[in-house]
Design a protein around this motif. Structure first.
Motif, PDB file in Angstrom:
ATOM      1  N   THR A   1       0.836  -1.204   0.000  1.00 55.71           N
ATOM      2  CA  THR A   1       0.000   0.000   0.000  1.00 55.71           C
ATOM      3  C   THR A   1       0.870   1.252   0.000  1.00 55.71           C
ATOM      4  O   THR A   1       0.626   2.190  -0.767  1.00 55.71           O
ATOM      5  CB  THR A   1      -0.927  -0.008   1.239  1.00 55.71           C
ATOM      6  OG1 THR A   1      -1.636  -1.253   1.255  1.00 55.71           O
ATOM      7  CG2 THR A   1      -1.920   1.130   1.201  1.00 55.71           C
ATOM      8  N   ALA A   2       1.924   1.226   0.822  1.00 55.39           N
ATOM      9  CA  ALA A   2       2.807   2.395   0.917  1.00 55.39           C
ATOM     10  C   ALA A   2       3.494   2.668  -0.427  1.00 55.39           C
ATOM     11  O   ALA A   2       3.602   3.823  -0.854  1.00 55.39           O
ATOM     12  CB  ALA A   2       3.847   2.179   2.018  1.00 55.39           C
ATOM     13  N   VAL A   3       3.931   1.615  -1.087  1.00 57.01           N
ATOM     14  CA  VAL A   3       4.584   1.789  -2.389  1.00 57.01           C
ATOM     15  C   VAL A   3       3.599   2.417  -3.371  1.00 57.01           C
ATOM     16  O   VAL A   3       3.921   3.385  -4.070  1.00 57.01           O
ATOM     17  CB  VAL A   3       5.110   0.438  -2.935  1.00 57.01           C
ATOM     18  CG1 VAL A   3       5.456   0.546  -4.418  1.00 57.01           C
ATOM     19  CG2 VAL A   3       6.321  -0.028  -2.143  1.00 57.01           C
ATOM     20  N   PHE A   4       2.384   1.891  -3.420  1.00 55.56           N
ATOM     21  CA  PHE A   4       1.405   2.421  -4.372  1.00 55.56           C
ATOM     22  C   PHE A   4       1.121   3.895  -4.088  1.00 55.56           C
ATOM     23  O   PHE A   4       1.085   4.726  -5.004  1.00 55.56           O
ATOM     24  CB  PHE A   4       0.093   1.626  -4.351  1.00 55.56           C
ATOM     25  CG  PHE A   4      -0.858   2.125  -5.403  1.00 55.56           C
ATOM     26  CD1 PHE A   4      -0.820   1.615  -6.684  1.00 55.56           C
ATOM     27  CD2 PHE A   4      -1.749   3.160  -5.111  1.00 55.56           C
ATOM     28  CE1 PHE A   4      -1.644   2.123  -7.678  1.00 55.56           C
ATOM     29  CE2 PHE A   4      -2.574   3.680  -6.098  1.00 55.56           C
ATOM     30  CZ  PHE A   4      -2.536   3.153  -7.387  1.00 55.56           C
ATOM     31  N   MET A   5       0.920   4.223  -2.800  1.00 63.00           N
ATOM     32  CA  MET A   5       0.609   5.619  -2.459  1.00 63.00           C
ATOM     33  C   MET A   5       1.781   6.531  -2.826  1.00 63.00           C
ATOM     34  O   MET A   5       1.583   7.667  -3.272  1.00 63.00           O
ATOM     35  CB  MET A   5       0.279   5.756  -0.967  1.00 63.00           C
ATOM     36  CG  MET A   5      -0.979   5.009  -0.513  1.00 63.00           C
ATOM     37  SD  MET A   5      -2.424   5.191  -1.585  1.00 63.00           S
ATOM     38  CE  MET A   5      -2.942   6.859  -1.175  1.00 63.00           C
ATOM     39  N   GLY A   6       2.995   6.020  -2.690  1.00 59.55           N
ATOM     40  CA  GLY A   6       4.177   6.803  -3.059  1.00 59.55           C
ATOM     41  C   GLY A   6       4.227   7.054  -4.566  1.00 59.55           C
ATOM     42  O   GLY A   6       4.501   8.171  -5.015  1.00 59.55           O
ATOM     43  N   VAL A   7       3.926   6.021  -5.354  1.00 53.56           N
ATOM     44  CA  VAL A   7       3.941   6.172  -6.818  1.00 53.56           C
ATOM     45  C   VAL A   7       2.849   7.147  -7.242  1.00 53.56           C
ATOM     46  O   VAL A   7       3.057   8.012  -8.095  1.00 53.56           O
ATOM     47  CB  VAL A   7       3.763   4.799  -7.516  1.00 53.56           C
ATOM     48  CG1 VAL A   7       3.576   4.978  -9.016  1.00 53.56           C
ATOM     49  CG2 VAL A   7       4.946   3.886  -7.233  1.00 53.56           C
ATOM     50  N   GLN A   8       1.678   7.023  -6.610  1.00 54.90           N
ATOM     51  CA  GLN A   8       0.582   7.937  -6.945  1.00 54.90           C
ATOM     52  C   GLN A   8       0.951   9.380  -6.591  1.00 54.90           C
ATOM     53  O   GLN A   8       0.726  10.300  -7.392  1.00 54.90           O
ATOM     54  CB  GLN A   8      -0.696   7.518  -6.212  1.00 54.90           C
ATOM     55  CG  GLN A   8      -1.841   8.507  -6.429  1.00 54.90           C
ATOM     56  CD  GLN A   8      -3.177   7.989  -5.925  1.00 54.90           C
ATOM     57  OE1 GLN A   8      -3.907   7.336  -6.649  1.00 54.90           O
ATOM     58  NE2 GLN A   8      -3.490   8.282  -4.672  1.00 54.90           N
ATOM     59  N   ASN A   9       1.539   9.550  -5.413  1.00 54.78           N
ATOM     60  CA  ASN A   9       1.968  10.902  -5.020  1.00 54.78           C
ATOM     61  C   ASN A   9       2.966  11.474  -6.015  1.00 54.78           C
ATOM     62  O   ASN A   9       2.865  12.637  -6.405  1.00 54.78           O
ATOM     63  CB  ASN A   9       2.657  10.853  -3.643  1.00 54.78           C
ATOM     64  CG  ASN A   9       1.715  11.234  -2.530  1.00 54.78           C
ATOM     65  OD1 ASN A   9       0.503  11.103  -2.680  1.00 54.78           O
ATOM     66  ND2 ASN A   9       2.276  11.696  -1.434  1.00 54.78           N
ATOM     67  N   PHE A  10       3.917  10.651  -6.408  1.00 59.22           N
ATOM     68  CA  PHE A  10       4.922  11.088  -7.384  1.00 59.22           C
ATOM     69  C   PHE A  10       4.228  11.531  -8.667  1.00 59.22           C
ATOM     70  O   PHE A  10       4.484  12.614  -9.191  1.00 59.22           O
ATOM     71  CB  PHE A  10       5.897   9.940  -7.665  1.00 59.22           C
ATOM     72  CG  PHE A  10       6.756  10.186  -8.868  1.00 59.22           C
ATOM     73  CD1 PHE A  10       7.869  11.025  -8.782  1.00 59.22           C
ATOM     74  CD2 PHE A  10       6.451   9.606 -10.096  1.00 59.22           C
ATOM     75  CE1 PHE A  10       8.656  11.273  -9.901  1.00 59.22           C
ATOM     76  CE2 PHE A  10       7.234   9.855 -11.219  1.00 59.22           C
ATOM     77  CZ  PHE A  10       8.339  10.689 -11.122  1.00 59.22           C
TER      78      PHE A  10
HETATM   79  C1  LIG Z   1       1.395  11.981  -0.336  1.00 61.68           C
HETATM   80  O1  LIG Z   1       1.275  13.378  -0.346  1.00 61.68           O
HETATM   81  C2  LIG Z   1       0.425  13.853   0.671  1.00 61.68           C
HETATM   82  C3  LIG Z   1       0.225  15.356   0.464  1.00 61.68           C
HETATM   83  O2  LIG Z   1       1.333  15.929  -0.176  1.00 61.68           O
HETATM   84  C4  LIG Z   1       1.023  13.515   2.040  1.00 61.68           C
HETATM   85  O3  LIG Z   1       0.134  13.928   3.047  1.00 61.68           O
HETATM   86  C5  LIG Z   1       1.234  12.018   2.140  1.00 61.68           C
HETATM   87  O4  LIG Z   1       1.930  11.684   3.317  1.00 61.68           O
HETATM   88  C6  LIG Z   1       2.029  11.518   0.969  1.00 61.68           C
HETATM   89  N1  LIG Z   1       2.037  10.053   1.009  1.00 61.68           N
HETATM   90  C7  LIG Z   1       3.079   9.327   0.646  1.00 61.68           C
HETATM   91  C8  LIG Z   1       2.906   7.847   0.747  1.00 61.68           C
HETATM   92  O5  LIG Z   1       4.114   9.823   0.227  1.00 61.68           O
END
Ligand SMILES: *[C@@H]1O[C@H](CO)[C@@H](O)[C@H](O)[C@H]1NC(C)=O
Ligand SMILES: Cc1cc2nc3c(=O)[nH]c(=O)nc-3n(C[C@H](O)[C@H](O)[C@H](O)COP(=O)(O)OP(=O)(O)OC[C@H]3O[C@@H](n4cnc5c(N)ncnc54)[C@H](O)[C@@H]3O)c2cc1C
Ligand SMILES: *[C@@H]1O[C@H](CO)[C@@H](O)[C@H](O)[C@H]1NC(C)=O
Ligand SMILES: *[C@@H]1O[C@H](CO)[C@@H](O)[C@H](O)[C@H]1NC(C)=O
Ligand SMILES: *[C@@H]1O[C@H](CO)[C@@H](O)[C@H](O)[C@H]1NC(C)=O
Ligand SMILES: *[C@@H]1O[C@H](CO)[C@@H](O)[C@H](O)[C@H]1NC(C)=O
Ligand SMILES: *[C@@H]1O[C@H](CO)[C@@H](O)[C@H](O)[C@H]1NC(C)=O
Ligand SMILES: *[C@@H]1O[C@H](CO)[C@@H](O)[C@H](O)[C@H]1NC(C)=O
Ligand SMILES: *[C@@H]1O[C@H](CO)[C@@H](O)[C@H](O)[C@H]1NC(C)=O
Ligand SMILES: *[C@@H]1O[C@H](CO)[C@@H](O)[C@H](O)[C@H]1NC(C)=O
Ligand SMILES: *[C@@H]1O[C@H](CO)[C@@H](O)[C@H](O)[C@H]1NC(C)=O
Length: 413
Positions: free
Chosen positions: A201-210
């Motif tokens: 889950t953390a990896v996916f959320m990181g890729v999405q954030n990127f």
């Molecule tokens: C994704 O970005 C949001 C807002 O910039 C931040 O709150 C969140 O911690 C970030 N998550 C990850 C997994 O980097």
């Protein structure tokens, strides 16, 4: 309606005027005897709608409509309706170092792929395959052979770009090509992402954030996450257009690598490679919250779905929108093409009913007709397509189990 319990298959001589007259004759004859027609281009329909998916249809095989001809002054390519993507890419490269945005598999046909969307890593730069169409030669239900574009028979041109399976047989595509870029192909396997649901889950959320927030993301990035081999691999794949300290490869080599065969060229005749599988698709215009992603990985990794899966499976998540994506850049509203995928980005038309829709090129034969229509097109677009069907094909010459109806009926073969 006479039920004919066989598939009638018609392979035409060549892309000559004579062959076009044969299509006209075939369509008129099928219309007279109420036999539904489907064109076959690459035959890669997930539901086999062009081939043996349904008894009693007339299949018009466009295998011999295989020419690729680039005008290297205008960059416009005239391409036969039966050309495979690998031969298309190789042809425009050889004739002028040109490129088009489309999917990765060399065996997929232009006919289905370009008229129902068409996504690849290059789509964020060039738009979907469909967005590069500037004109079509087509045989319509009344048997007329016409060249259509945004100014000539605009309604048919609109309907064919999104719902060609319900409106005609495209014999030639006119496509606006682009200069072939230099490409950096990348992939990275997140081994730690496989270790736990939390990590996945953390990896996916990181890729999405990127992909949503990184300042380096623009149209040059193509990106996808693949959960492969029954969730035994977890990889980010993609391409970047441009050069850097990393050695770039040329466009055509990158396509051959993405195609996985080491060779883009597909035999012109009798290419019948086949796989059996079932696919579902979901597209959405919202970024994912952590909770549904966690649920997805809980499902993917639960007992019996990893190494011990009863059947082999994989899942692909592709980046469609995000900063500077050119997908939908031309047609932010429904009057541009009969394609609702753009609205995922610009405010999905069916979001008051559902929060997602489905991808037309990943046809899902398990959906009932009503559900399919609404997931593929959304209500306003579907209503417009029905009205165009009444004008252009009131007698159901072009039909498959999920094709556009004339009224709200459930006409079946
Ligand atoms: C994704 O970005 C949001 C807002 O910039 C931040 O709150 C969140 O911690 C970030 N998550 C990850 C997994 O980097
Ligand atoms: C191995 C594989 C890889 C794929 N990779 C991708 C990918 O990377 N990206 C992506 O977006 N999709 C991909 N797809 C899905 C693919 O885009 C669709 O299945 C597409 O519709 C196939 O087009 P086709 O011409 O090969 O299929 P066909 O089975 O020939 O046609 C599909 C439908 O379009 C109609 N049609 C075909 N030609 C014409 C024509 N000339 N005029 C009017 N109607 C026509 C047919 O009647 C049928 O209803 C892949 C599919 C496979 C099997
Ligand atoms: C364009 O076509 C002409 C004539 O076929 C050819 O001489 C020329 O080399 C082509 N240009 C490119 C960039 O391929
Ligand atoms: C066939 O339909 C097209 C589109 O509506 C129309 O332009 C054309 O005149 C029709 N041809 C015949 C022979 O009816
Ligand atoms: C039709 O397309 C051409 C070429 O893309 C464009 O120049 C023209 O403005 C378009 N016409 C309409 C009515 O959209
Ligand atoms: C998860 O990832 C981290 C690194 O980000 C790693 O240290 C850890 O071992 C991984 N595995 C588990 C089960 O958390
Ligand atoms: C996935 O599971 C199926 C069925 O058990 C098996 O046939 C297949 O080899 C597996 N795939 C991988 C890559 O492990
Ligand atoms: C690619 O395939 C074509 C036929 O499909 C064949 O003629 C050609 O030799 C192949 N090229 C390579 C490099 O394998
Ligand atoms: C919708 O798109 C078409 C074609 O691009 C354009 O002519 C029209 O003005 C647009 N309509 C609206 C309401 O934006
Ligand atoms: C997604 O679609 C909904 C419904 O049309 C719209 O309200 C919303 O603004 C869209 N979100 C994005 C990020 O485009
Ligand atoms: C068709 O069904 C839709 C709802 O799906 C409805 O809004 C519309 O009025 C119906 N049209 C006809 C002609 O029955």
């Amino acid at each position: 309606m006479t039920y004919i319990p066989i598939l009638i298959s018609l392979v035409l001589a060549s892309a000559s005027l004579h062959a076009k007259a044969q299509i006209t004759a075939a369509v008129s004859c099928a219309s007279k005897y109420e036999i539904p027609v489907q064109a076959k281009s690459g035959g890669h329909s997930y539901a086999s709608y062009s081939t043996d998916g349904y008894n009693g249809i007339l299949m018009i095989d466009l295998e011999n409509f295989n020419s690729v001809s680039l005008d290297n002054k205008t960059g416009i390519a005239a391409v036969g309706g039966g050309v495979r993507l690998g031969n298309l890419a190789q042809g425009i490269w050889d004739q002028g170092r040109r490129a088009l945005g489309h999917g990765t598999c060399p065996g997929v046909g232009i006919g289905g792929h370009f008229t129902h969307g068409g996504y690849g890593y290059s789509s964020r730069a060039f738009g979907l395959a469909l967005e590069q169409i500037i004109g079509l030669d087509v045989v319509l239900a009344n048997g007329s052979f016409v060249k259509i574009d945004n100014e000539t028979l605009g309604d048919a041109y609109y309907a064919l770009r999104g719902a060609a399976d319900s409106f005609g047989v495209v014999t030639t595509f006119y496509l606006q090509t682009s200069t072939a870029p230099e490409v950096i192909k990348f992939s990275y396997s997140f081994l730690q992402g496989l270790e736990s649901i939390e990590n996945a889950t953390a990896v996916f959320m990181g890729v999405q954030n990127f992909s949503l927030y990184s300042p380096v993301v623009d149209r040059n990035l193509g990106l996808g996450v693949t959960l492969g081999g029954n969730a035994t691999s977890y990889t980010v794949h993609g391409t970047w257009f441009g050069s850097s300290s990393v050695e770039p490869t040329d466009w055509i080599t990158s396509l051959a690598m993405l195609g996985g065969e080491g060779n883009l060229t597909v035999p012109l005749h009798g290419f019948l490679q086949q796989d059996n599988f079932y696919a579902k698709s979901v597209s959405t215009n919202v970024s994912f919250a952590e909770e549904p992603i966690r649920k997805f990985f809980e499902y993917a990794y639960s007992a019996g779905r990893g190494l011990n899966a009863p059947i082999s499976w994989f899942s692909i998540i592709n980046l469609y929108g995000g900063p500077d994506s050119q997908i939908g850049a031309e047609g932010k509203n429904g009057s541009w093409a009969a394609y609702s995928g753009f609205d995922d980005l610009w405010g999905c038309r069916i979001c008051h009913e559902r929060s997602y829709n489905a991808y037309l090129n990943y046809i899902d034969p398990e959906l009932d007709r009503d559900e399919a229509w609404h997931l593929y097109y959304g209500k306003p677009l579907f209503e417009r397509l029905k009205s165009l069907k009444r004008d252009l094909d009131p007698g159901y010459v072009f039909w498959n189990p999920q094709s556009i109806p004339v009224w709200n009926d459930t006409w079946v073969l």
